[in-house]
Write an enzyme that holds these catalytic residues in place. Structure first.
Site, PDB file in Angstrom:
ATOM      1  N   ASP A   8       0.870  -1.174   0.000  1.00 55.59           N
ATOM      2  CA  ASP A   8       0.000   0.000   0.000  1.00 55.59           C
ATOM      3  C   ASP A   8       0.910   1.229   0.000  1.00 55.59           C
ATOM      4  O   ASP A   8       1.666   1.457   0.951  1.00 55.59           O
ATOM      5  CB  ASP A   8      -0.865  -0.032   1.264  1.00 55.59           C
ATOM      6  N   ASP A  32      -5.896   7.070  -5.418  1.00 55.55           N
ATOM      7  CA  ASP A  32      -6.239   8.461  -5.096  1.00 55.55           C
ATOM      8  C   ASP A  32      -7.074   8.526  -3.806  1.00 55.55           C
ATOM      9  O   ASP A  32      -6.762   9.294  -2.874  1.00 55.55           O
ATOM     10  CB  ASP A  32      -7.026   9.036  -6.292  1.00 55.55           C
ATOM     11  N   VAL A 118      -8.601   2.232 -13.037  1.00 52.64           N
ATOM     12  CA  VAL A 118      -9.822   2.781 -13.645  1.00 52.64           C
ATOM     13  C   VAL A 118      -9.554   3.321 -15.055  1.00 52.64           C
ATOM     14  O   VAL A 118     -10.418   3.226 -15.939  1.00 52.64           O
ATOM     15  CB  VAL A 118     -10.376   3.923 -12.755  1.00 52.64           C
TER      16      VAL A 118
HETATM   17  N1  AR6 Z   1      -1.272   1.462  -3.152  1.00 56.80           N
HETATM   18  C1  AR6 Z   1      -0.667   1.163  -4.330  1.00 56.80           C
HETATM   19  N2  AR6 Z   1      -1.345   0.937  -5.471  1.00 56.80           N
HETATM   20  C2  AR6 Z   1      -2.694   1.009  -5.425  1.00 56.80           C
HETATM   21  C3  AR6 Z   1      -3.415   1.326  -4.251  1.00 56.80           C
HETATM   22  C4  AR6 Z   1      -2.638   1.567  -3.067  1.00 56.80           C
HETATM   23  N3  AR6 Z   1      -3.209   1.883  -1.891  1.00 56.80           N
HETATM   24  N4  AR6 Z   1      -4.743   1.321  -4.548  1.00 56.80           N
HETATM   25  C5  AR6 Z   1      -4.850   1.013  -5.855  1.00 56.80           C
HETATM   26  N5  AR6 Z   1      -3.622   0.807  -6.389  1.00 56.80           N
HETATM   27  P1  AR6 Z   1      -6.238   3.657 -10.076  1.00 56.80           P
HETATM   28  P2  AR6 Z   1      -5.824   5.202 -12.565  1.00 56.80           P
HETATM   29  C6  AR6 Z   1      -3.232   0.492  -7.783  1.00 56.80           C
HETATM   30  O1  AR6 Z   1      -7.556   3.198 -10.554  1.00 56.80           O
HETATM   31  O2  AR6 Z   1      -6.015   4.009 -13.406  1.00 56.80           O
HETATM   32  C7  AR6 Z   1      -9.169   7.558  -9.388  1.00 56.80           C
HETATM   33  O3  AR6 Z   1     -10.552   7.553  -9.126  1.00 56.80           O
HETATM   34  C8  AR6 Z   1      -4.231  -0.181  -8.690  1.00 56.80           C
HETATM   35  O4  AR6 Z   1      -4.227  -1.590  -8.482  1.00 56.80           O
HETATM   36  O5  AR6 Z   1      -6.094   4.095  -8.672  1.00 56.80           O
HETATM   37  O6  AR6 Z   1      -4.665   6.127 -12.865  1.00 56.80           O
HETATM   38  C9  AR6 Z   1      -8.651   8.927  -9.767  1.00 56.80           C
HETATM   39  O7  AR6 Z   1      -9.332   9.962  -9.109  1.00 56.80           O
HETATM   40  C10 AR6 Z   1      -3.679   0.187 -10.068  1.00 56.80           C
HETATM   41  O8  AR6 Z   1      -2.644  -0.705 -10.472  1.00 56.80           O
HETATM   42  O9  AR6 Z   1      -5.682   4.902 -10.984  1.00 56.80           O
HETATM   43  C11 AR6 Z   1      -8.892   8.978 -11.249  1.00 56.80           C
HETATM   44  O10 AR6 Z   1     -10.211   9.362 -11.557  1.00 56.80           O
HETATM   45  C12 AR6 Z   1      -3.037   1.564  -9.843  1.00 56.80           C
HETATM   46  O11 AR6 Z   1      -2.982   1.738  -8.428  1.00 56.80           O
HETATM   47  C13 AR6 Z   1      -8.675   7.544 -11.675  1.00 56.80           C
HETATM   48  O12 AR6 Z   1      -8.932   6.746 -10.520  1.00 56.80           O
HETATM   49  C14 AR6 Z   1      -3.795   2.717 -10.455  1.00 56.80           C
HETATM   50  O13 AR6 Z   1      -5.185   2.496 -10.367  1.00 56.80           O
HETATM   51  C15 AR6 Z   1      -7.266   7.305 -12.098  1.00 56.80           C
HETATM   52  O14 AR6 Z   1      -7.166   6.016 -12.646  1.00 56.80           O
END
Ligand code: AR6
Length: 168
Positions: A8, A32, A118
């Protein structure tokens, strides 16, 4: 040194963790949401004052209740099939993070896998772009000494490590 780790990102004590944000910088789901929850409400207040960030760029804030001193909010591209400049926009996010690291005397940085949740960017392709930019910055004499690429699942960790192995 570049390390691919599982965990995390909010728990890491580094100079700056990178957030996978959206252009409003006002929070969302995924990493985020986790960063905003862990940093506390003062983070959202500072983000609101920043006033947003275009796709492919990044903005720096304090880390507040996080163990890390700073958060760099990078806005990755939404994947639309690869013909809308997604690769270059993702590369620009990483480059901007290293520019901000120079300006703010950041020696250690942790990146999540920007855009691979996402925003649906193909995972291996995103890792290749990330590593290319990270090694380029380190090779160009960045002050950053330690980079963590943080994966959230065992599967992502394995996939990322396989891409790293191809960088020799
Ligand atoms: N620590 C590390 N990695 C993580 C964590 C964490 N706590 N939580 C999720 N991931 P995403 P995006 C990973 O969807 O695709 C948001 O709503 C996850 O498994 O967080 O850039 C923003 O506000 C994935 O591999 O970001 C934007 O609207 C990675 O982090 C949108 O999502 C990124 O997944 C951005 O989408």
């Amino acid at each position: 040194m570049v390390e691919i780790i599982k965990g995390d990102i909010t728990a890491l004590k580094v100079d700056a963790i990178v957030n996978a944000a959206n252009p409003t910088l006002l929070g969302g789901g995924g990493v985020d949401g986790a960063i905003h929850r862990a940093a506390g409400p003062r983070l959202k207040a500072e983000c609101a004052m920043v006033g947003g960030c275009p796709t492919g760029s990044a903005k720096l804030t304090d880390g507040y209740d996080l163990p890390s001193r700073f958060v760099i909010h990078a806005v990755g591209p939404v994947w639309h099939g690869g013909c809308e400049g997604e690769d270059e926009l993702l590369a620009c996010c990483y480059r901007t993070c290293f520019q901000l690291a120079e300006e703010h005397r950041i020696n250690s940085l942790a990146f999540p896998c920007i855009s691979t949740g996402v925003y649906n960017f193909p995972f291996e392709r995103a890792c290749g772009i990330a590593l290319c930019e990270i090694f380029r910055a380190l090779g160009e004499g960045s002050r950053v000494r330690q980079v963590y690429c943080v994966c959230f699942s065992d599967e992502d960790l394995e996939r990322y490590q396989r891409i790293l192995a191809t960088f020799g």
